[in-house]
Design a protein around this motif. Structure first.
Motif, PDB file in Angstrom:
ATOM      1  N   VAL A 217       0.854  -1.193   0.056  1.00  0.00           N
ATOM      2  CA  VAL A 217       0.081  -0.052  -0.067  1.00  0.00           C
ATOM      3  C   VAL A 217       0.856   1.326  -0.082  1.00  0.00           C
ATOM      4  O   VAL A 217       2.005   1.243   0.700  1.00  0.00           O
ATOM      5  N   VAL A 218       0.653   2.180  -0.991  1.00  0.00           N
ATOM      6  CA  VAL A 218       1.381   3.401  -1.016  1.00  0.00           C
ATOM      7  C   VAL A 218       0.606   4.627  -0.376  1.00  0.00           C
ATOM      8  O   VAL A 218       1.182   5.834  -0.305  1.00  0.00           O
ATOM      9  N   ASP A 219      -0.797   4.804  -0.169  1.00  0.00           N
ATOM     10  CA  ASP A 219      -1.310   5.519   0.259  1.00  0.00           C
ATOM     11  C   ASP A 219      -2.855   5.308   0.696  1.00  0.00           C
ATOM     12  O   ASP A 219      -3.292   4.149   0.357  1.00  0.00           O
ATOM     13  N   VAL A 220      -3.187   6.048   1.486  1.00  0.00           N
ATOM     14  CA  VAL A 220      -4.718   6.056   2.276  1.00  0.00           C
ATOM     15  C   VAL A 220      -5.255   7.294   2.329  1.00  0.00           C
ATOM     16  O   VAL A 220      -4.443   8.162   2.783  1.00  0.00           O
ATOM     17  N   THR A 221      -6.566   7.160   2.193  1.00  0.00           N
ATOM     18  CA  THR A 221      -7.340   8.426   2.415  1.00  0.00           C
ATOM     19  C   THR A 221      -8.741   8.075   3.015  1.00  0.00           C
ATOM     20  O   THR A 221      -9.149   7.023   3.191  1.00  0.00           O
ATOM     21  N   TYR A 222      -9.533   9.100   3.447  1.00  0.00           N
ATOM     22  CA  TYR A 222     -10.985   8.677   4.076  1.00  0.00           C
ATOM     23  C   TYR A 222     -11.895   9.593   3.537  1.00  0.00           C
ATOM     24  O   TYR A 222     -11.828  10.930   2.966  1.00  0.00           O
ATOM     25  N   GLY A 223     -13.168   9.190   3.376  1.00  0.00           N
ATOM     26  CA  GLY A 223     -14.375   9.739   3.209  1.00  0.00           C
ATOM     27  C   GLY A 223     -15.339   9.157   3.929  1.00  0.00           C
ATOM     28  O   GLY A 223     -15.307   8.908   5.142  1.00  0.00           O
ATOM     29  N   ASP A 224     -16.294   8.629   3.439  1.00  0.00           N
ATOM     30  CA  ASP A 224     -17.526   7.797   4.171  1.00  0.00           C
ATOM     31  C   ASP A 224     -16.811   6.429   4.444  1.00  0.00           C
ATOM     32  O   ASP A 224     -17.217   5.959   5.807  1.00  0.00           O
ATOM     33  N   ASP A 225     -16.025   6.023   3.981  1.00  0.00           N
ATOM     34  CA  ASP A 225     -15.211   4.780   4.290  1.00  0.00           C
ATOM     35  C   ASP A 225     -13.636   5.046   4.064  1.00  0.00           C
ATOM     36  O   ASP A 225     -13.110   6.368   4.216  1.00  0.00           O
ATOM     37  N   THR A 226     -12.868   3.939   4.353  1.00  0.00           N
ATOM     38  CA  THR A 226     -11.466   4.132   4.146  1.00  0.00           C
ATOM     39  C   THR A 226     -10.840   3.533   2.931  1.00  0.00           C
ATOM     40  O   THR A 226     -11.168   2.371   2.524  1.00  0.00           O
ATOM     41  N   TYR A 227     -10.253   4.314   1.999  1.00  0.00           N
ATOM     42  CA  TYR A 227      -9.726   4.067   0.729  1.00  0.00           C
ATOM     43  C   TYR A 227      -8.118   3.875   0.869  1.00  0.00           C
ATOM     44  O   TYR A 227      -7.423   4.441   1.291  1.00  0.00           O
ATOM     45  N   ALA A 228      -7.544   2.713   0.045  1.00  0.00           N
ATOM     46  CA  ALA A 228      -6.243   2.832  -0.132  1.00  0.00           C
ATOM     47  C   ALA A 228      -5.788   2.317  -1.245  1.00  0.00           C
ATOM     48  O   ALA A 228      -6.669   1.617  -2.145  1.00  0.00           O
ATOM     49  N   ILE A 229      -4.818   2.353  -1.902  1.00  0.00           N
ATOM     50  CA  ILE A 229      -4.139   2.192  -3.176  1.00  0.00           C
ATOM     51  C   ILE A 229      -2.731   1.354  -3.295  1.00  0.00           C
ATOM     52  O   ILE A 229      -2.090   1.742  -2.165  1.00  0.00           O
ATOM     53  N   THR A 230      -2.412   0.373  -3.933  1.00  0.00           N
ATOM     54  CA  THR A 230      -1.226  -0.201  -3.827  1.00  0.00           C
ATOM     55  C   THR A 230      -0.567   0.264  -4.985  1.00  0.00           C
ATOM     56  O   THR A 230      -0.852   0.884  -5.916  1.00  0.00           O
ATOM     57  N   GLU A 231       0.953   0.001  -4.896  1.00  0.00           N
ATOM     58  CA  GLU A 231       1.848   0.508  -5.981  1.00  0.00           C
ATOM     59  C   GLU A 231       1.562  -0.018  -7.257  1.00  0.00           C
ATOM     60  O   GLU A 231       1.948   0.397  -8.385  1.00  0.00           O
ATOM     61  N   ASN A 232       0.848  -1.297  -7.591  1.00  0.00           N
ATOM     62  CA  ASN A 232       0.456  -1.843  -8.783  1.00  0.00           C
ATOM     63  C   ASN A 232      -1.036  -1.512  -9.056  1.00  0.00           C
ATOM     64  O   ASN A 232      -1.424  -2.077  -9.987  1.00  0.00           O
ATOM     65  N   LEU A 236      -8.580  -0.458  -2.865  1.00  0.00           N
ATOM     66  CA  LEU A 236      -9.123  -0.994  -1.699  1.00  0.00           C
ATOM     67  C   LEU A 236     -10.014  -0.018  -1.004  1.00  0.00           C
ATOM     68  O   LEU A 236      -9.795   1.028  -0.745  1.00  0.00           O
ATOM     69  N   VAL A 237     -11.236  -0.771  -0.490  1.00  0.00           N
ATOM     70  CA  VAL A 237     -12.325   0.117   0.298  1.00  0.00           C
ATOM     71  C   VAL A 237     -12.456  -0.796   1.499  1.00  0.00           C
ATOM     72  O   VAL A 237     -12.703  -1.936   1.352  1.00  0.00           O
ATOM     73  N   ALA A 238     -12.590  -0.183   2.856  1.00  0.00           N
ATOM     74  CA  ALA A 238     -13.008  -0.771   3.876  1.00  0.00           C
ATOM     75  C   ALA A 238     -14.368  -0.068   4.280  1.00  0.00           C
ATOM     76  O   ALA A 238     -14.166   1.218   4.641  1.00  0.00           O
ATOM     77  N   THR A 239     -15.270  -0.875   4.538  1.00  0.00           N
ATOM     78  CA  THR A 239     -16.610  -0.308   4.894  1.00  0.00           C
ATOM     79  C   THR A 239     -17.001  -1.019   6.308  1.00  0.00           C
ATOM     80  O   THR A 239     -16.971  -2.557   6.392  1.00  0.00           O
ATOM     81  N   ALA A 240     -17.991  -0.397   7.100  1.00  0.00           N
ATOM     82  CA  ALA A 240     -18.514  -1.034   8.160  1.00  0.00           C
ATOM     83  C   ALA A 240     -19.433  -1.882   7.805  1.00  0.00           C
ATOM     84  O   ALA A 240     -20.230  -1.477   6.697  1.00  0.00           O
ATOM     85  N   ALA A 241     -19.730  -2.991   8.468  1.00  0.00           N
ATOM     86  CA  ALA A 241     -20.824  -3.940   7.991  1.00  0.00           C
ATOM     87  C   ALA A 241     -22.062  -3.447   7.805  1.00  0.00           C
ATOM     88  O   ALA A 241     -23.023  -3.792   7.104  1.00  0.00           O
ATOM     89  N   GLU A 242     -22.504  -2.626   8.892  1.00  0.00           N
ATOM     90  CA  GLU A 242     -23.914  -1.871   8.789  1.00  0.00           C
ATOM     91  C   GLU A 242     -24.047  -0.993   7.691  1.00  0.00           C
ATOM     92  O   GLU A 242     -25.292  -0.753   7.367  1.00  0.00           O
ATOM     93  N   ALA A 243     -22.847  -0.605   7.014  1.00  0.00           N
ATOM     94  CA  ALA A 243     -23.184   0.240   5.840  1.00  0.00           C
ATOM     95  C   ALA A 243     -23.202  -0.313   4.356  1.00  0.00           C
ATOM     96  O   ALA A 243     -23.274   0.300   3.466  1.00  0.00           O
ATOM     97  N   THR A 244     -23.170  -1.690   4.616  1.00  0.00           N
ATOM     98  CA  THR A 244     -23.216  -2.513   3.317  1.00  0.00           C
ATOM     99  C   THR A 244     -24.535  -3.171   3.098  1.00  0.00           C
ATOM    100  O   THR A 244     -25.263  -3.444   3.952  1.00  0.00           O
ATOM    101  N   ALA A 245     -24.921  -3.284   2.008  1.00  0.00           N
ATOM    102  CA  ALA A 245     -26.290  -4.145   1.465  1.00  0.00           C
ATOM    103  C   ALA A 245     -26.191  -5.555   1.942  1.00  0.00           C
ATOM    104  O   ALA A 245     -27.298  -6.189   2.329  1.00  0.00           O
ATOM    105  N   ASP A 246     -25.075  -6.291   1.947  1.00  0.00           N
ATOM    106  CA  ASP A 246     -24.960  -7.437   2.159  1.00  0.00           C
ATOM    107  C   ASP A 246     -24.555  -7.983   3.735  1.00  0.00           C
ATOM    108  O   ASP A 246     -24.498  -9.056   4.263  1.00  0.00           O
ATOM    109  N   GLY A 247     -24.322  -6.985   4.360  1.00  0.00           N
ATOM    110  CA  GLY A 247     -23.918  -7.033   5.898  1.00  0.00           C
ATOM    111  C   GLY A 247     -22.543  -7.509   5.993  1.00  0.00           C
ATOM    112  O   GLY A 247     -22.330  -7.962   7.258  1.00  0.00           O
TER     113      GLY A 247
END
Length: 267
Positions: A217-232, A236-247
């Protein structure tokens, strides 16, 4: 048409649950815009072809440092500002800042020089990361350390470790050892990208993130979720379970297929 090709707004799992976020990934190919909402990663496309060196976003604004100029996002796409070659861009409470060719400047419709700092790698709020250390903005007073790759709040990522600035003492305390590529903080969430993985500060301890990708991972930023990007170019996005349709919360990934990635930002 595959499910991945369908716009997020068209997916039942998206619905009206979360607003759509546009993330911007900076790479040697240019700036790629990624649609994401509720843990889902939707369409992505190349918004600007350039050699991007850094990207920053704040208050619905996005700026990109390139080897030719600083670009800002408008209704007509990314447009040049006349700064010249830049290595870093960032926002503070007064707007856009940029650094390159040894000088630091602020943009208010035109560029106004603040001062001189060589080899600037990152700008975040009132801090600047450079080869010779961390500098305060706008004074450009040097705050110690060396070979600093990134800054976020009171944290600094360096070749030798991750440091936290103790304001009362004016000293840096090492909180993680080893090479760190990036650090992110929004006052509540804190992440650090090290050579051996991505870590999150949780209840006073640095916990490894269980990522679905093995690339650095070369960078991380925030919005409603947590977002990251790799060198290649894996987004990537990380979301709380209650904020996703599939839980099902946690990290999800999608390869963008872009080379030489340097950063990610949301407006």
């Amino acid at each position: 048409m595959s499910d991945d090709d369908i716009a997020l707004s068209e997916k039942r799992m998206y619905g009206a649950k979360r607003p759509e976020t546009h993330a911007y990934v900076a790479s040697g190919l240019g700036v790629t815009r990624v649609e994401t909402a509720g843990g889902q990663i939707g369409r992505f496309s190349l918004s600007e072809r350039c050699n991007a060196r850094d990207v920053a976003g704040a208050s619905s604004e996005v700026a990109v440092a390139t080897d030719e100029d600083v670009l800002v996002l408008t209704d007509d796409g990314f447009v040049p500002t006349g700064f010249g070659p830049a290595t870093a861009v960032g926002y503070d409470g007064d707007g856009l800042l940029a650094a390159g060719d040894g000088h630091v400047a602020r943009y208010d419709g035109e560029w106004r020089d603040i001062g001189a700092v060589a080899d600037v790698r990152a700008i975040d709020g009132d801090r600047l990361a450079a080869a010779e250390g961390v500098y305060a903005l706008p004074s450009l007073d040097r705050l110690s350390l060396v070979d600093v790759a990134d800054v976020a709040g009171d944290y600094a990522a360096t070749e030798s470790g991750l440091y936290h600035y103790e304001g009362e003492s004016g000293e840096w305390t090492e909180v993680r050892s080893g090479h760190h590529l990036a650090v992110a903080s929004d006052g509540e969430r804190v992440h650090a990208a090290a050579a051996d993985g991505l870590y999150e500060l949780a209840k006073g301890a640095w916990e490894p993130c269980s990522l679905p990708a093995t690339e650095r991972v070369v960078d991380v930023t925030y919005g409603d979720d947590t977002y990251a990007i790799t060198e290649n170019g894996t987004f990537l996005v990380a979301t709380a379970a209650e904020a996703t349709a599939d839980g099902q919360g946690g990290w999800r990934q999608r390869s963008l297929g872009v080379p030489d990635v340097v950063g990610v930002a949301v407006a």
